[in-house]
Scaffold this active site. Structure first.
Site, PDB file in Angstrom:
ATOM      1  N   ASP A 137      37.235 -17.937  55.935  1.00 52.70           N
ATOM      2  CA  ASP A 137      37.027 -16.601  56.506  1.00 52.70           C
ATOM      3  C   ASP A 137      37.146 -15.494  55.457  1.00 52.70           C
ATOM      4  O   ASP A 137      37.462 -14.355  55.804  1.00 52.70           O
ATOM      5  CB  ASP A 137      38.031 -16.372  57.646  1.00 52.70           C
ATOM      6  CG  ASP A 137      37.622 -15.225  58.571  1.00 52.70           C
ATOM      7  OD1 ASP A 137      36.418 -14.927  58.617  1.00 52.70           O
ATOM      8  OD2 ASP A 137      38.503 -14.638  59.218  1.00 52.70           O
ATOM      9  N   CYS A 247      38.571 -12.451  75.803  1.00 53.05           N
ATOM     10  CA  CYS A 247      37.332 -13.197  76.055  1.00 53.05           C
ATOM     11  C   CYS A 247      37.529 -14.698  75.865  1.00 53.05           C
ATOM     12  O   CYS A 247      36.720 -15.500  76.349  1.00 53.05           O
ATOM     13  CB  CYS A 247      36.192 -12.680  75.177  1.00 53.05           C
ATOM     14  SG  CYS A 247      36.402 -12.979  73.411  1.00 53.05           S
TER      15      CYS A 247
END
Length: 371
Positions: A137, A247
């Site tokens: 990342d 989410c």
């Protein structure tokens, strides 16, 4: 003489698991139209202030621009789910909502070491001529696209990688190499007609299924923005002080998600059941120690103070006293950044972050909103 071609996908995957990864798949390093979607997404302005994406967009469109000799991309994943409550299960507005991945050890460090070990093993097994680059990342690679191509999971409507048996509580790492590894089949989308993630987003950040406007996302607002959070978006943060998991919390594929076996993903003592008050009451040195070795370092003490000030303001009158300006006798107005402290609290001198103009402005905003 041995060559990179002597490595097999099966051996690489087995070694990855031995090194502590939960999942491993192989993707081809070639032209894929999905990789071109990033440029279109950036062209619509959805990346906001993440200008580093624009600067590296060309490289991100093809891993071979990062490693010219690349023939395969090894994608690894670690499960970071824990038994602690999800954000949607927390009714107390005074609880500090921190993205689950940031509770434990910094995944960049943990997975970076493991990928380095995997690369070293691959180099020894392949012999001279082996070439590789890896990142967690923090490199110009579209990890989620390669995770889909490697069969780790599909990219869901919430833009997270979802594995059919594991869910989406996954941290990703990639290793591009010049070995001729047999690729896996891409994962099949299993979102179906479900749109719980879209309907549950507190910021309305999804323009449509599979399309996120990062400028509205709470993770972007609390992590990626280094300066002031736009006034109109501050109320929507609620008690989120670093990232947002909603989410993922509501995703049916996470209903029975396995719990991480690694202790490194378990919450640090200072972050376990952290409240807005407990974090705010820390002096800067204590707050720095609390986030040491975690992904929260990305926001830093200054960013966390800013986010906490907004969250405390959103919590209402019950916590308003934390942000109340000091009114010393004989003064007309409080010194900018000087604040009242609860009995026994440490003096302002040990919280220099409160005197930062940007932080002080958010404290003023939170104080006004809480009243």
């Amino acid at each position: 003489m041995s060559s990179p071609n002597q490595l097999s996908s099966a051996r690489v995957k087995a070694r990855a698991v031995e090194l502590g990864f939960d999942l491993c798949g192989i993707a081809p390093a070639g032209d894929v139209d999905t990789l071109q979607q990033l440029a279109r997404w950036l062209g619509r302005g959805f990346g906001g202030r993440m200008t580093y994406l624009n600067r590296t967009a060309r490289v991100r469109a093809d891993v071979r621009r990062w490693l010219p000799s690349a023939r395969a991309v090894v994608v690894v994943a670690n499960i970071y789910n824990t038994r602690h409550p999800h954000h949607v299960e927390l009714a107390d507005a005074g609880r500090a909502r921190i993205a689950r991945y940031a509770w434990g050890d910094d995944y960049h460090d943990v997975m970076g070491r493991r990928l380095g070990s995997l690369a070293g093993w691959m180099r020894g097994a392949a012999g001279p001529g082996f070439d590789a680059k890896w990142c967690v990342d923090d490199g110009p690679v579209q990890e989620k696209v390669y995770a889909w191509l490697a069969g780790i999971g599909w990219i869901g409507k919430n833009t997270c990688v979802i594995n059919p048996g594991v869910g989406s509580w996954l941290l990703l790492g990639v290793l591009a190499c010049n070995a001729g590894l047999e690729p896996d089949a891409p994962a099949t989308d299993q979102c179906g007609t479900c749109e719980l993630c879209l309907d549950s987003c507190p910021a309305g950040a999804f323009v449509e299924p599979y399309l996120l406007d990062a400028r509205r996302c709470l993770s972007y607002l609390t992590i990626e923005i280094r300066g002031a959070i736009p006034d109109g978006q501050r109320p929507g943060l609620g008690s989120h002080v670093f990232g947002c998991d909603i989410c993922q919390d509501v995703c049916p594929h996470n209903a029975l998600a396995p719990v991480a076996g690694d202790v490194c993903w378990q919450p640090k003592a200072a972050l376990r059941d952290a409240t807005l008050r407990s974090l705010w009451d820390m002096d800067d040195a204590a707050l720095e120690r609390a986030i040491e070795g975690t992904a929260l370092r990305r926001a830093g003490v200054r960013g966390l103070r800013r986010n906490l000030a907004v969250a405390i303001g959103n919590a209402g009158p019950t916590l308003a006293g934390l942000l109340a300006p000091r009114k010393a006798p004989g003064t007309v107005a409080p010194e900018h950044g000087a604040r009242d402290r609860a009995p026994g609290a440490l003096p302002d001198g040990e919280r220099p972050s409160l005197d930062d103009p940007m932080v002080a402005e958010h404290i003023d905003w939170g104080s006004s909103r809480a009243r």
